[in-house]
Design an enzyme around this catalytic site. Structure first.
Site, PDB file in Angstrom:
ATOM      1  N   HIS A   1       0.821  -1.204   0.000  1.00  0.00           N
ATOM      2  CA  HIS A   1       0.000   0.000   0.000  1.00  0.00           C
ATOM      3  C   HIS A   1       0.859   1.259   0.000  1.00  0.00           C
ATOM      4  O   HIS A   1       0.407   2.327  -0.413  1.00  0.00           O
ATOM      5  CB  HIS A   1      -0.912  -0.027   1.232  1.00  0.00           C
ATOM      6  CG  HIS A   1      -1.910   1.098   1.269  1.00  0.00           C
ATOM      7  ND1 HIS A   1      -1.551   2.428   1.235  1.00  0.00           N
ATOM      8  CD2 HIS A   1      -3.251   1.092   1.317  1.00  0.00           C
ATOM      9  CE1 HIS A   1      -2.628   3.178   1.273  1.00  0.00           C
ATOM     10  NE2 HIS A   1      -3.678   2.387   1.317  1.00  0.00           N
ATOM     11  N   CYS A   2       2.116   1.153   0.471  1.00  0.00           N
ATOM     12  CA  CYS A   2       2.867   2.383   0.771  1.00  0.00           C
ATOM     13  C   CYS A   2       3.851   2.807  -0.318  1.00  0.00           C
ATOM     14  O   CYS A   2       3.688   3.863  -0.926  1.00  0.00           O
ATOM     15  CB  CYS A   2       3.632   2.200   2.072  1.00  0.00           C
ATOM     16  SG  CYS A   2       2.532   1.945   3.466  1.00  0.00           S
ATOM     17  N   ILE A   3       4.886   1.981  -0.536  1.00  0.00           N
ATOM     18  CA  ILE A   3       6.033   2.448  -1.334  1.00  0.00           C
ATOM     19  C   ILE A   3       5.643   2.788  -2.781  1.00  0.00           C
ATOM     20  O   ILE A   3       6.122   3.790  -3.325  1.00  0.00           O
ATOM     21  CB  ILE A   3       7.200   1.419  -1.305  1.00  0.00           C
ATOM     22  CG1 ILE A   3       7.472   0.943   0.126  1.00  0.00           C
ATOM     23  CG2 ILE A   3       8.468   1.995  -1.904  1.00  0.00           C
ATOM     24  CD1 ILE A   3       7.954   1.988   1.085  1.00  0.00           C
TER      25      ILE A   3
ATOM     26  N   ASP B   1       2.667   6.199  -1.931  1.00  0.00           N
ATOM     27  CA  ASP B   1       2.838   7.411  -1.126  1.00  0.00           C
ATOM     28  C   ASP B   1       3.747   8.474  -1.754  1.00  0.00           C
ATOM     29  O   ASP B   1       3.433   9.670  -1.673  1.00  0.00           O
ATOM     30  CB  ASP B   1       3.378   7.058   0.273  1.00  0.00           C
ATOM     31  CG  ASP B   1       2.464   6.079   0.994  1.00  0.00           C
ATOM     32  OD1 ASP B   1       1.314   5.910   0.542  1.00  0.00           O
ATOM     33  OD2 ASP B   1       2.902   5.487   1.984  1.00  0.00           O
TER      34      ASP B   1
END
Ligand SMILES: NC(=O)c1ccc[n+]([C@@H]2O[C@H](COP(=O)([O-])OP(=O)(O)OC[C@H]3O[C@@H](n4cnc5c(N)ncnc54)[C@H](O)[C@@H]3O)[C@@H](O)[C@H]2O)c1
Length: 455
Positions: free
Chosen positions: A287-289, A292
């Site tokens: 979900h992040c790298i 974001d």
């Protein structure tokens, strides 16, 4: 370090309720971030009330069942049996908690633009039932300025025309940002042991949010503003995205020179300072790298500044599945086979080892690209027995069991995720050709010879 403003009865009462653990904490979004946070605060003696739109999660928690397997069953059992935790889908109950912590998704839209709809809708819901003496904390990753900007505006909008309309931020209710640093599957840290950054929109909010997290987290680190906390989270993720892109690029360059990037990283890692290892792979997942950094890219346009590092890293990382597929095509060719009509098995659908999270997983991209070239593609993943629709893909596939017969029936086995549950000795023994993106076959490389291709 923020200084506390003049005494204020509402703030003092709330701070006391937080400190003496009589406050009720509401956690909105019981996913990878919200659930372990609820557990950590619960373990610290707080009463917690979870909110989620997904009734199946609420039902599972009521029965002490965990839907996020990597946390283990004991987490949900502890929550269910204590009498200090419950969960609901009724958002009219948002007035009950003294503290509301928002752990909702912050995805990207179709054109890589931030999608703050979950956060803004939630802000409006909170505003509708806002009452004096509530502390609201945003944990969802976002660009600097969201907490005091879009999120605070949404709360005001929800409150307008209702009983909360006259309430003043910093006097009657309080607002902070605290980024989540959860790393699913990592055994060395838990929510309790990962230091927690906290930045309020004013010093009182910071102080109250810090007091709350001290019940669940060993090391709470106040920062001067919500914007610093928001930007720090993005820096952490951009740091990873850029460094992973760098080793991915080096993998291709060194590979063309006949040098193994994994051995180079191992060698460089012996330096005791000024270097930390990052590892190449088939592309970014989670979900992040992959997501974001683009929140900052989008926001940077507002101040007319480019984010070239982020965009270059994104470009390199999103090309990696194509590079892997090129290696598969080349490896099959070496064996006198075409990719069209070949039988291919992708090992690992989750984006990282030993978890069931498939969000943004590059395995989906590999499967789609190989299918596009005419291969008959299957996958095996003990954590993901059937595919569910994700942001860009809806494969409708089920996992193949990793038996010797199955392995031997494929023209090529592509290791995309190095789950520790895979029997790599069996993979080495029975596969006709292995394309390894994770260096998972290191121990068997000498025996495999040309049957092993690193990608
Ligand atoms: N997963 C991670 O490792 C991680 C790490 C650091 C930061 N984050 C950030 O934390 C935030 C949450 O991520 P996550 O991984 O926990 O997401 P998630 O998808 O696992 O969890 C979100 C939860 O919210 C629920 N939900 C969806 N819409 C809702 C609504 N309108 N109201 C209430 N509940 C709703 C979903 O059912 C789900 O349980 C994101 O901003 C993410 O970038 C995630």
């Amino acid at each position: 370090m923020p200084t506390t403003a003049a005494p204020h009865p509402i703030a003092e009462t709330l701070l006391r309720r937080i400190t003496d653990r009589s406050a009720l904490v509401g956690i909105i979004g019981l996913g990878y971030v919200g659930l372990p946070l609820a557990h950590a605060l619960h373990q610290g003696g707080m009463r917690t009330l979870g909110f989620d739109v997904d009734q199946s999660k609420i039902d599972a928690l009521a029965k002490g069942k965990n839907y996020l397997k990597h946390f283990g069953e004991s987490m949900a059992q502890e929550l269910a049996s204590s009498g200090r935790f419950s969960a609901t889908t009724q958002f009219t109950r948002l007035a009950e908690p003294d503290v509301l912590i928002v752990c909702l998704p912050t995805p990207l839209g179709k054109h890589h633009e931030p999608d703050l709809s979950y956060v803004e809708n939630c802000g409006r819901d909170i505003g509708r039932t806002l009452r004096p003496g509530q502390l609201i904390i945003l944990e969802s990753t976002t660009y600097p300025g969201t907490t005091g900007g879009e999120f605070a505006d949404a709360i005001r909008e929800g409150a307008s025309g209702g009983p909360g309309a006259s309430l003043r931020l910093g006097h009657d209710y309080f607002l902070a940002f605290s980024p989540e640093r959860e790393d699913p599957g990592r055994k060395s840290h838990t929510t309790r042991t990962i230091p927690k950054l906290v930045g309020g929109v004013d010093p009182r909010s910071t102080e109250m949010a810090c007091a709350l997290y001290r019940h669940g987290v060993e090391n709470v680190v106040p920062v001067r503003s919500a914007e610093i906390a928001e930007a720090a989270k993005l820096l952490e993720n951009i740091f990873r995205a850029v460094n992973i892109a760098m080793v991915n690029e080096l993998k291709i360059v060194l590979g063309a020179m006949g040098i193994d990037v994994w051995e180079v990283i191992e060698a460089a890692s012996t330096k005791p300072f000024g270097f930390m290892p990052f590892y190449p792979g088939p592309g970014l997942g989670g979900h992040c790298i992959p997501i974001d950094p683009f929140y900052l890219t989008w926001k940077a346009k507002e101040v007319g500044r480019p984010t070239r590092f982020i965009e270059l890293a994104g470009e390199i990382n999103t090309q990696m599945p194509h590079y892997v597929v090129d290696r598969v095509v080349g490896a099959l060719n070496q064996q006198g086979k075409a990719v069209k009509g070949s039988q291919a098995l992708v090992l690992g659908l989750a984006y990282k080892p030993d978890i069931d999270d498939t969000r943004e997983s590059p395995s989906f991209e590999l499967i789609e690209l190989l299918r596009h070239l005419g291969a008959d593609v299957h996958y095996s993943d003990p954590f993901v027995l059937r595919t569910a629709p994700v942001r860009k893909h809806d494969l409708g596939m089920t996992s193949v069991e990793l038996t010797p017969q199955n392995l031997a029936s494929f023209d090529v086995v592509i290791i995309s995720t190095n789950h520790s549950a895979f029997d790599y000795a069996a993979v080495a023994k029975h596969s006709r050709l292995i394309v390894d993106t994770r260096n998972a076959m290191k121990a068997f490389a000498a025996d495999l010879g040309p049957r092993l291709v690193k990608a």
